[in-house]
Design an enzyme around this catalytic site. Structure first.
Site, PDB file in Angstrom:
ATOM      1  N   ASP A  57      39.780  -5.259 -35.779  1.00  0.00           N
ATOM      2  CA  ASP A  57      40.953  -5.443 -36.639  1.00  0.00           C
ATOM      3  C   ASP A  57      42.252  -5.380 -35.844  1.00  0.00           C
ATOM      4  O   ASP A  57      42.254  -5.028 -34.655  1.00  0.00           O
ATOM      5  CB  ASP A  57      40.964  -4.381 -37.753  1.00  0.00           C
ATOM      6  CG  ASP A  57      40.768  -2.962 -37.236  1.00  0.00           C
ATOM      7  OD1 ASP A  57      40.776  -2.767 -36.009  1.00  0.00           O
ATOM      8  OD2 ASP A  57      40.605  -2.049 -38.060  1.00  0.00           O
ATOM      9  N   GLU A  80      39.270  -1.304 -46.859  1.00  0.00           N
ATOM     10  CA  GLU A  80      39.705  -0.143 -47.629  1.00  0.00           C
ATOM     11  C   GLU A  80      38.882   0.004 -48.914  1.00  0.00           C
ATOM     12  O   GLU A  80      38.340  -0.979 -49.426  1.00  0.00           O
ATOM     13  CB  GLU A  80      41.181  -0.330 -48.006  1.00  0.00           C
ATOM     14  CG  GLU A  80      42.131  -0.371 -46.806  1.00  0.00           C
ATOM     15  CD  GLU A  80      42.492   1.025 -46.301  1.00  0.00           C
ATOM     16  OE1 GLU A  80      41.627   1.922 -46.309  1.00  0.00           O
ATOM     17  OE2 GLU A  80      43.651   1.215 -45.888  1.00  0.00           O
TER      18      GLU A  80
HETATM   19  C1  GLP Z   1      42.174   2.838 -38.106  1.00  0.00           C
HETATM   20  C2  GLP Z   1      41.249   1.723 -37.675  1.00  0.00           C
HETATM   21  C3  GLP Z   1      39.802   2.087 -37.894  1.00  0.00           C
HETATM   22  C4  GLP Z   1      39.528   3.475 -37.391  1.00  0.00           C
HETATM   23  C5  GLP Z   1      40.371   4.452 -38.168  1.00  0.00           C
HETATM   24  C6  GLP Z   1      40.103   5.896 -37.810  1.00  0.00           C
HETATM   25  O1  GLP Z   1      42.591   2.747 -39.420  1.00  0.00           O
HETATM   26  N1  GLP Z   1      41.521   0.495 -38.302  1.00  0.00           N
HETATM   27  O2  GLP Z   1      38.983   1.132 -37.242  1.00  0.00           O
HETATM   28  O3  GLP Z   1      38.165   3.778 -37.533  1.00  0.00           O
HETATM   29  O4  GLP Z   1      41.713   4.151 -37.887  1.00  0.00           O
HETATM   30  O5  GLP Z   1      40.969   6.323 -36.818  1.00  0.00           O
HETATM   31  P1  GLP Z   1      40.881   7.679 -36.026  1.00  0.00           P
HETATM   32  O6  GLP Z   1      39.754   7.515 -35.061  1.00  0.00           O
HETATM   33  O7  GLP Z   1      42.209   7.797 -35.326  1.00  0.00           O
HETATM   34  O8  GLP Z   1      40.652   8.750 -37.013  1.00  0.00           O
END
Ligand code: GLP
Length: 246
Positions: A67, A143
């Site tokens: 993404d 989401e």
């Molecule tokens: C973002 C990304 C996700 C990721 C999520 C969790 O929103 N789009 O792919 O898994 O954050 O992030 P973190 O690892 O910082 O908790």
């Protein structure tokens, strides 16, 4: 779904990096799906170290990122494009022609989504997809919703995600409100999926995931219908603060 509970973040990162290295050594021209967020940073660091020691060769690897925010400039340090170059691509011998990240600068995001989906199919699909997990259970930027988009698409971020991701930006107002993300079926078409989760803030959602109920309100639970998923998490994510079992 298999689960591997690691002592801590460092062990989780090493285990994930070893899986990627095995995939590359098994099939040097494999297609890898990469994730961003804070969780995989340690894994990318491990991969850079393995590359320095001559243990892996990225020269034939093709990559697709899950993404990207939309709109966002590649030069923005909070873009996922910048993140990937900073944490991995600049440090290993991956061929830049084989790197794919949704273009946050495109003027035609719908066409970008269609082209991205076609490019993955053209490469024969993803051999190994790395995933993180949002606190609300999102994967990529899929989401929670009553129904989920299947293919790569443009999506609005929820308040929960805007708030969680605002820690990387100067203020919540600077977090882009939209993103381009692989869809749920794009992800589920991957041959193997490795999900990483670290810290007690992920405990609740990991518990949901492991309950084996499939519910679009927690998009990660859709992984329960895939036949080859491994969740690599640390003890805090698995047990929560109070070290109770899931
Ligand atoms: C973002 C990304 C996700 C990721 C999520 C969790 O929103 N789009 O792919 O898994 O954050 O992030 P973190 O690892 O910082 O908790």
């Amino acid at each position: 779904m298999r689960i591997s509970i690691c002592e801590n973040y460092c062990e989780m990162s090493k285990e994930a990096a070893k899986l990627i290295a095995s995939q590359i050594n098994l099939k040097p021209d494999c297609v890898l799906g990469f994730a961003t967020g804070s969780t995989p940073i340690g894994m990318y660091h491990e991969l850079c170290e393995m590359y320095k020691k001559g243990e892996i060769d990225f020269s034939s690897v093709t990559s697709f990122n899950l993404d990207e925010y939309y709109p966002i400039k590649k030069s923005n340090p909070e873009s996922y494009n910048y993140y990937m170059w900073d944490n991995l691509f600049s440090h290993v011998n991956i061929n830049p022609q084989k790197i794919h990240i949704p273009d946050g600068e495109t003027l035609d995001p719908d066409k970008e989504c269609e082209d991205y989906e076609n490019a993955i199919a053209h490469c024969g699909g993803i051999d190994l997809q790395i995933l993180g997990i949002g606190r609300n259970g999102h994967i990529g930027f899929n989401e929670p919703n009553d129904s989920l988009d299947t293919k790569t698409h443009v999506t609005y971020l929820t308040e929960s995600t805007l708030s969680a991701n605002s820690r990387f930006f100067a203020s919540i107002d600077e977090v882009p409100k939209k993103a381009i993300t692989m869809g749920v079926s794009t992800i589920l078409k991957s041959k193997k999926i490795v999900m990483l989760a670290s810290g007690s803030s992920k405990h609740h959602v990991i518990k949901e995931l492991l309950s084996e109920k499939v519910n679009t309100a927690v998009p990660a639970t859709l992984l329960n219908i895939h036949r080859d998923v491994v969740v690599i998490c640390d003890k805090e994510a698995y047990y929560g603060n109070d070290t109770e079992k899931c």
